[in-house]
Design an enzyme around this catalytic site. Structure first.
Site, PDB file in Angstrom:
ATOM      1  N   ASP A 109      67.954  38.864  24.857  1.00  0.00           N
ATOM      2  CA  ASP A 109      68.306  40.264  25.099  1.00  0.00           C
ATOM      3  C   ASP A 109      69.134  40.302  26.379  1.00  0.00           C
ATOM      4  O   ASP A 109      69.365  39.272  27.027  1.00  0.00           O
ATOM      5  CB  ASP A 109      67.054  41.131  25.162  1.00  0.00           C
ATOM      6  N   SER A 110      69.589  41.482  26.760  1.00  0.00           N
ATOM      7  CA  SER A 110      70.524  41.573  27.887  1.00  0.00           C
ATOM      8  C   SER A 110      69.814  41.773  29.215  1.00  0.00           C
ATOM      9  O   SER A 110      70.447  41.725  30.264  1.00  0.00           O
ATOM     10  CB  SER A 110      71.455  42.759  27.664  1.00  0.00           C
ATOM     11  N   GLY A 111      68.519  42.023  29.170  1.00  0.00           N
ATOM     12  CA  GLY A 111      67.800  42.353  30.400  1.00  0.00           C
ATOM     13  C   GLY A 111      67.747  43.853  30.634  1.00  0.00           C
ATOM     14  O   GLY A 111      66.954  44.328  31.440  1.00  0.00           O
ATOM     15  N   ASP A 167      62.305  41.650  16.031  1.00  0.00           N
ATOM     16  CA  ASP A 167      61.517  40.882  17.000  1.00  0.00           C
ATOM     17  C   ASP A 167      60.452  41.801  17.541  1.00  0.00           C
ATOM     18  O   ASP A 167      60.629  43.025  17.571  1.00  0.00           O
ATOM     19  CB  ASP A 167      62.372  40.418  18.181  1.00  0.00           C
ATOM     20  N   CYS A 204      45.353  32.729   3.328  1.00  0.00           N
ATOM     21  CA  CYS A 204      46.407  32.276   4.238  1.00  0.00           C
ATOM     22  C   CYS A 204      46.453  30.749   4.286  1.00  0.00           C
ATOM     23  O   CYS A 204      45.432  30.081   4.225  1.00  0.00           O
ATOM     24  CB  CYS A 204      46.140  32.846   5.629  1.00  0.00           C
ATOM     25  N   CYS A 215      47.881  28.941   6.842  1.00  0.00           N
ATOM     26  CA  CYS A 215      48.224  28.458   8.192  1.00  0.00           C
ATOM     27  C   CYS A 215      47.225  27.410   8.671  1.00  0.00           C
ATOM     28  O   CYS A 215      46.136  27.269   8.114  1.00  0.00           O
ATOM     29  CB  CYS A 215      48.316  29.617   9.178  1.00  0.00           C
ATOM     30  N   CYS A 229      43.782  28.954   9.364  1.00  0.00           N
ATOM     31  CA  CYS A 229      42.969  29.341   8.199  1.00  0.00           C
ATOM     32  C   CYS A 229      42.586  28.138   7.335  1.00  0.00           C
ATOM     33  O   CYS A 229      41.568  28.176   6.657  1.00  0.00           O
ATOM     34  CB  CYS A 229      43.697  30.396   7.381  1.00  0.00           C
ATOM     35  N   HIS A 262      48.003  31.964  13.622  1.00  0.00           N
ATOM     36  CA  HIS A 262      47.771  32.746  12.402  1.00  0.00           C
ATOM     37  C   HIS A 262      48.696  33.964  12.335  1.00  0.00           C
ATOM     38  O   HIS A 262      49.323  34.219  11.307  1.00  0.00           O
ATOM     39  CB  HIS A 262      46.313  33.203  12.293  1.00  0.00           C
TER      40      HIS A 262
END
Lengths: 370, 370
Positions: A93-95, A266, A304, A306, A309, A335
């Protein structure tokens, strides 16, 4: 051009779409969720774990890295990818967002923003040129124009002046940006005012960025208002460019964002709540720290796949969290990120099969607040 | 018998030896270092990472697990291996050391020890029978007899009475121990008094345990005194049984311990100092958090093959530690454990090639305090 977008499939009933985002560090299927690695690390995770679960791009924060360890140090290290040993995509990001969030610690002029560090109180100045210079030093694949995120609520006149300045700043960012191996995205502002959103899009599109973010949403407004702004704004954007909705990452907002045609998201949400012991499941949130899970020897989510899990129970994870053991929040973070990445994958699949509306209906039919 | 020891090779010039320790969860080469996983987790590490770096056995603490989450809960989960998803070896201590460390919070009688929890102040009682019952519920491969660790310094009469009681307690532990799939080790005490050490060994050996620990060392006495006690005590122990020096894990003490014929070690040292930003190298300690490493783009130890040293620089690790990022202490923990496991491996190799004294000489020639 460093960043290009290929539209693969459009949903026949909504704005949802599947595409490919081409970057210097890989080609990524969209819609995509980007985990947040504020300080050059996705909190508690290793790059290998991120890669193993299928992470494509991560986001890192210019404001934080500028202050610590400093963008020059990262440039000396060979750039952010080398510094943090991440060979996938990175977006910085630009800050701007962080600086504007400092409240009384910052002062805005046409030139830029003067602010004090939250770490040591030292005085700094960020401008479109400086934010671009810092991001060029960091060397992410995608960098963002320096903008003001119009707060909510904001009156029309404030939003109008701020949005116009963001457009002027976008032009300055573009002029300052000289690295050919990274793409600079513009950020649409305009608050909750449709005509300002239209003007912002028009200003930015005239600068021909390789991608466009929609900023100033998910800043405290009711969700229906956010959806209304998306429904209005997204169709104004060029179809051949990726669209990024900043700071959004709960499953409900992801589904709706995708429906309106967003390609990139995001949010700190999945990693932040994980560290507090809250995990996401297809049926909604589960506070694994709660006493009711003390003797629950099932995985967080039996459906799940992952690492967490597949191998660990709610009872064990709860024990680790109660005992303040780091491995507990590693497991919940793994997870939650895996859950969101899979969720995006399932949405892409649904769009490709032209079943997105059915996916959305199914989602809402058993959704509890995440 | 659940635990057996096979002597493979004796050093021709010292007491050092290489052997194999057979357990229900694997056969492990000795001398071995066991990372400490106090609360059913080696702090910050995943079982997969431990396995990847060659960890054979870990140690877990009965006192902590008894209080939280409770041994019955762990038994319900299927035992400690299943609970924490670790299929390698596990050794549990008896809880004695922790309980005796509570100072004014505990009271000793012939029967056992009454103490208050450090977590919530609740009152508890541990005895040889109870400590054995708890360890049977946890289900480690190797469990320890309930003993009193004679403090340093202790006068002769205190040490004599305490050591005699530890022998009586060892007998009660043996009587209480009924699980055939785990081995119960006795613990030699006797303070810094050789005749008491001799009596302690004699008492315990008459009970015929599958292995013997040497307790009450590394408790504040000067290192030369510890070495003197080792030189005296180890040769009294039966050659066909494994010998475990409790609470020792700095490289210098490991080299000397191995020289005197110790087969097993454990210590929180490598993981604890890692979390404070101190890493071990073949040339001694390095405080990677220090400012001098801010722009140092080498790995912690260029000769090291661990995940950390293969992929990350001192500058990055320092940044993570300064920014209080969890991944920083994951990286230092991985390095320190790998370093010690490799160190043990190199010692085993030296013994097998009958070059242990040369290894030791080389070690001391460039050793700085770790």
């Amino acid at each position: 051009m460093a960043i290009t977008y290929e539209l693969i499939k459009r949903c026949s009933q909504t704005g949802a779409r599947v595409g490919k985002l081409y970057t210097p560090h890989g080609v990524f299927d969209t819609p995509i969720f980007m985990p947040v690695g504020t300080q050059a690390t996705v909190k508690s995770m290793s790059p290998r774990e991120l890669k193993d679960m299928g992470t494509g791009i991560i986001l890192s924060n210019t404001y934080h890295l500028y202050l610590r360890p400093g963008h020059q140090l990262i440039a000396e290290a060979g750039g952010l990818h080398t510094f943090m040993h991440w060979d996938g995509g990175i977006l910085t990001d630009s800050g701007g967002f962080q600086v504007f969030s400092l409240g009384p610690l910052r002062k805005i002029t046409e030139d830029g923003v003067t602010f004090r560090s939250h770490i040591d109180g030292s005085k700094h100045f960020l401008s479109p040129e400086k934010a671009t210079e810092v991001q060029m030093a960091l060397g992410a694949d995608i960098i963002m124009a320096f903008d003001e995120c119009v707060p909510y609520p904001a009156d029309y006149e404030y939003a109008r002046l701020s949005t116009a300045r963001t457009s002027r700043w976008a032009e300055r960012c573009k002029a300052a940006h000289t690295r050919k191996d990274q793409g600079l995205f513009g950020i649409v502002q305009g608050g909750m005012h449709k005509d300002l959103r239209r003007i912002s899009v028009s200003d930015l599109v005239s600068l021909d960025f390789p991608g466009y973010a929609i900023g100033g949403l998910s800043v405290g407004e009711p969700k229906p208002l956010m959806y209304e702004m998306l429904a209005y704004t997204v169709p104004l954007l060029p179809e051949k460019k990726p669209r990024y909705l900043m700071g959004v990452g709960t499953p409900d907002c992801l589904v709706e964002g995708v429906m309106y045609g967003i390609d990139m998201f995001d949010c700190v949400f999945p990693t932040r709540v994980a560290r507090n012991g809250t995990v996401m499941t297809s049926r909604g949130r589960l506070v694994v720290k709660n006493a009711e899970y003390a003797r629950d020897f099932q995985p967080i989510d039996p459906d799940c796949g992952c690492y967490t899990c597949r191998n660990f129970t709610r009872a064990y994870i709860r024990h680790l969290l109660k005992a303040e053991e780091i491995f507990g929040l590693r497991l919940t973070t793994i997870h939650n990120l895996y859950f969101l990445l899979s969720f995006m994958k399932n949405m892409r699949k649904a769009i490709l099969e032209d079943k997105f509306l059915a996916f959305r209906e199914e989602f809402w039919s058993h959704y509890r607040r995440q």
